[in-house]
Design an enzyme around this catalytic site. Structure first.
Site, short mmCIF file in Angstrom:
data_model
loop_
_atom_site.label_atom_id
_atom_site.label_comp_id
_atom_site.label_asym_id
_atom_site.label_seq_id
_atom_site.Cartn_x
_atom_site.Cartn_y
_atom_site.Cartn_z
N GLU A 1 0.87 -1.18 0.00
CA GLU A 1 0.00 0.00 0.00
C GLU A 1 0.90 1.21 0.00
O GLU A 1 1.65 1.45 0.96
CB GLU A 1 -0.93 0.04 1.21
N CYS B 1 -2.54 8.06 4.70
CA CYS B 1 -2.29 7.69 3.30
C CYS B 1 -3.49 8.05 2.42
O CYS B 1 -3.33 8.38 1.25
CB CYS B 1 -2.02 6.19 3.19
#
Length: 519
Positions: free
Chosen positions: A256, A290
């Site tokens: 990720e 994020c």
């Protein structure tokens, strides 16, 4: 009055947490309290040999763990679920001390492993149960799909959500029968170490979940080289390095990575709700998420109205270093990161952008505080226009048509998260489906997607490979063994049989099985 460290974080408690980190070098990292810069504890630094030893110990314990029935492994997490909730405030104290985030965000982070446990406690028995399927020849053949643990999984966790990523990503891997070697960021190693301690208190075998510490270039290669699978959360640049190394070793990885996440406000959006969402999207966790929003696209017809409301709401936010639930916004993770965020703002201003509010460091509050910042006039020749800033900085843009807004949202190398706001939910969903992003939220920023543990969450384009959550969030930590049985030797011509006749019968049989849907 000087900020007081929480009573839970005694020197003895912190020393016990770091005592399990293998280190033969004698080196240590000075882990400081972000709010004040004061020393919390000296964190032992592991060497490549320490990493190899951690893997060896985890493998030895993993063999016995994998041999346990699934229900016995899951029983550990049923107990851990209660322990994590009962100790949530101590975990929150650790998260705040090491990362500087405000308490509201820190307590929410403690809930993530609990939610992951709850989801997979229900789902894992079915996912890990052997599945018997038909073989090539009806009745006399069969094939069984058996899920086998990878072995020992490397997890590399970032500093922005150290507890959520360090522990949550490990839970399905452990349930599947794997061991873990976790490398947290040096700045935020305490909360995941406490998570491991609670898992062991719940019955996880000691040694199965190892934690090694060190700078990425020092221990990263050994961490990947000894692993059977890698789970990484972090920058796209580092993700490429890890993916290349995992590929050379012929092991899988889930990455990720970064994002430059857009938010589209449609003309019929409720502005009051949208502004509240935008506050969290831009400034939640001080912009260090994020999936947080760095680009907002507003309809030209309502641009000024939204801008003015958003600026006023931003200026009403409270900043502060506190272990209570008072401040709306906390600190950045370190003075170095504060300098990086500030450099993006200064670059944008130097190239013609306007600061509508914020834009300044706040040393009066602590060494890493930076004001929530709204920019106007950001272009793609600016760092803040194309590069992930990862701080409390957001750029406002105007659009004329929805097609233009979608094109602008997609004009990036990233595709991790996006947000669409509109009164007509069906129309907003139609816009959302056009955005090139692994996660898209309608009338929400990110929680609706990320907290949906039953649905995979990952990135498109340069934002990652693979996903966490959903069935694949557990199955990725397994290999598949195909156990096939043939009860009678019928696959091939019988002794003395004319092969032309055998082939004719075989082809006819294939047609019959298709018509009858047997195969």
């Amino acid at each position: 009055m000087a900020l007081q460290r929480p009573a839970t974080l005694t020197d003895a408690f912190l020393e016990r947490l770091v005592a399990c980190v293998p280190s033969t070098s004698g080196g240590a990292w000075k882990l400081t309290e972000v709010y004040t810069g004061d020393l919390l504890v000296e964190l032992p630094q592991s060497t490549p040999d320490d990493v190899a030893a951690a893997y060896a110990e985890a493998r030895a314990v993993q063999e016995e763990w994998a041999a346990r029935p699934v229900k016995d492994r899951l029983a550990v997490f049923k107990r851990a679920h209660s322990l994590f909730i009962d100790n949530a405030h101590t975990t929150t104290d650790l998260i705040q001390a090491e990362s500087g985030k405000n308490r509201r965000m820190a307590i929410e982070e403690t809930c993530d492993p609990v939610m992951v446990m709850s989801h997979y406690l229900k789902r894992a028995p079915r996912l890990l149960k052997p599945v018997k399927r038909g073989g090539p020849v009806p009745v006399v053949s069969s094939s069984t799909e058996i899920r086998v643990p990878k072995g020992v999984v490397a997890i590399i966790a970032p500093w922005n959500f150290p507890f959520a990523t360090g522990i949550s990503d490990a839970i399905p891997a452990l349930m599947a029968g794997n061991g873990i070697v976790l490398k947290p960021d040096n700045k935020t190693a305490l909360s995941p170490l406490y998570g491991v301690q609670m898992l062991e208190e719940a019955g996880l075998p000691r040694g199965l979940f190892q934690v090694v510490c060190g700078e990425g270039p020092d221990v990263g290669p050994a961490l990947v080289d000894h692993a059977d699978y890698v789970m990484f959360t972090g920058s796209t640049a580092t993700g490429r390095v890890i993916g290349e190394r995992a590929g050379r070793n012929l092991i899988g990885c889930c990455l990720e990575l970064g994002g430059k996440n857009p938010m589209i406000v449609l003309p019929d959006a409720d502005l009051e709700e949208t502004v509240q969402g935008a506050l969290f999207g831009a400034f939640g966790n001080t912009g260090q998420i994020c999936m947080h929003i760095e680009r907002m696209y507003l309809p030209a017809s309502r641009y000024a109205e939204f801008r003015d409301r958003f600026v006023a709401a931003t200026e009403a936010l409270s900043l502060g270093a506190s272990y209570d639930f008072g401040p709306d916004v906390g600190s950045l993770v370190s003075p170095d990161h504060k300098d990086r965020v500030q450099s993006h703002v200064e670059d944008a201003v130097a190239k013609g952008a306007t600061v509508l509010t914020g834009g300044r460091a706040r040393p009066d509050l602590g060494p890493a505080f930076f004001e929530p910042t709204i920019l106007e006039g950001v272009t793609k020749d600016m760092l803040a226009g194309v590069t992930e800033t990862f701080g409390p900085v957001v750029a406002l843009h105007s659009y004329s048509t929805v097609d233009e807004a979608v094109a602008l949202a997609n004009d990036t190398d990233y595709g991790l998260n996006a947000s669409v706001w509109g009164g007509d939910v069906a129309a907003a969903c139609g816009v959302a489906r056009r955005i090139e992003s692994g996660n898209v939220n309608v009338n929400d920023i990110l929680a609706a997607a990320f907290a949906s543990k039953g649905t995979p969450s990952g990135g498109m384009k340069q934002s990652g490979v693979g996903a966490r959550h959903g069935d694949q969030g557990l199955l990725k930590y397994t290999d598949v063994q195909n156990l096939a049985v043939l009860k009678k030797q019928v696959m091939g011509a019988r002794p003395g049989q004319d092969y032309e006749k055998y082939v004719k019968g075989m082809l006819s049989g294939l047609k019959l099985m298709r018509r009858t849907r047997i195969r």
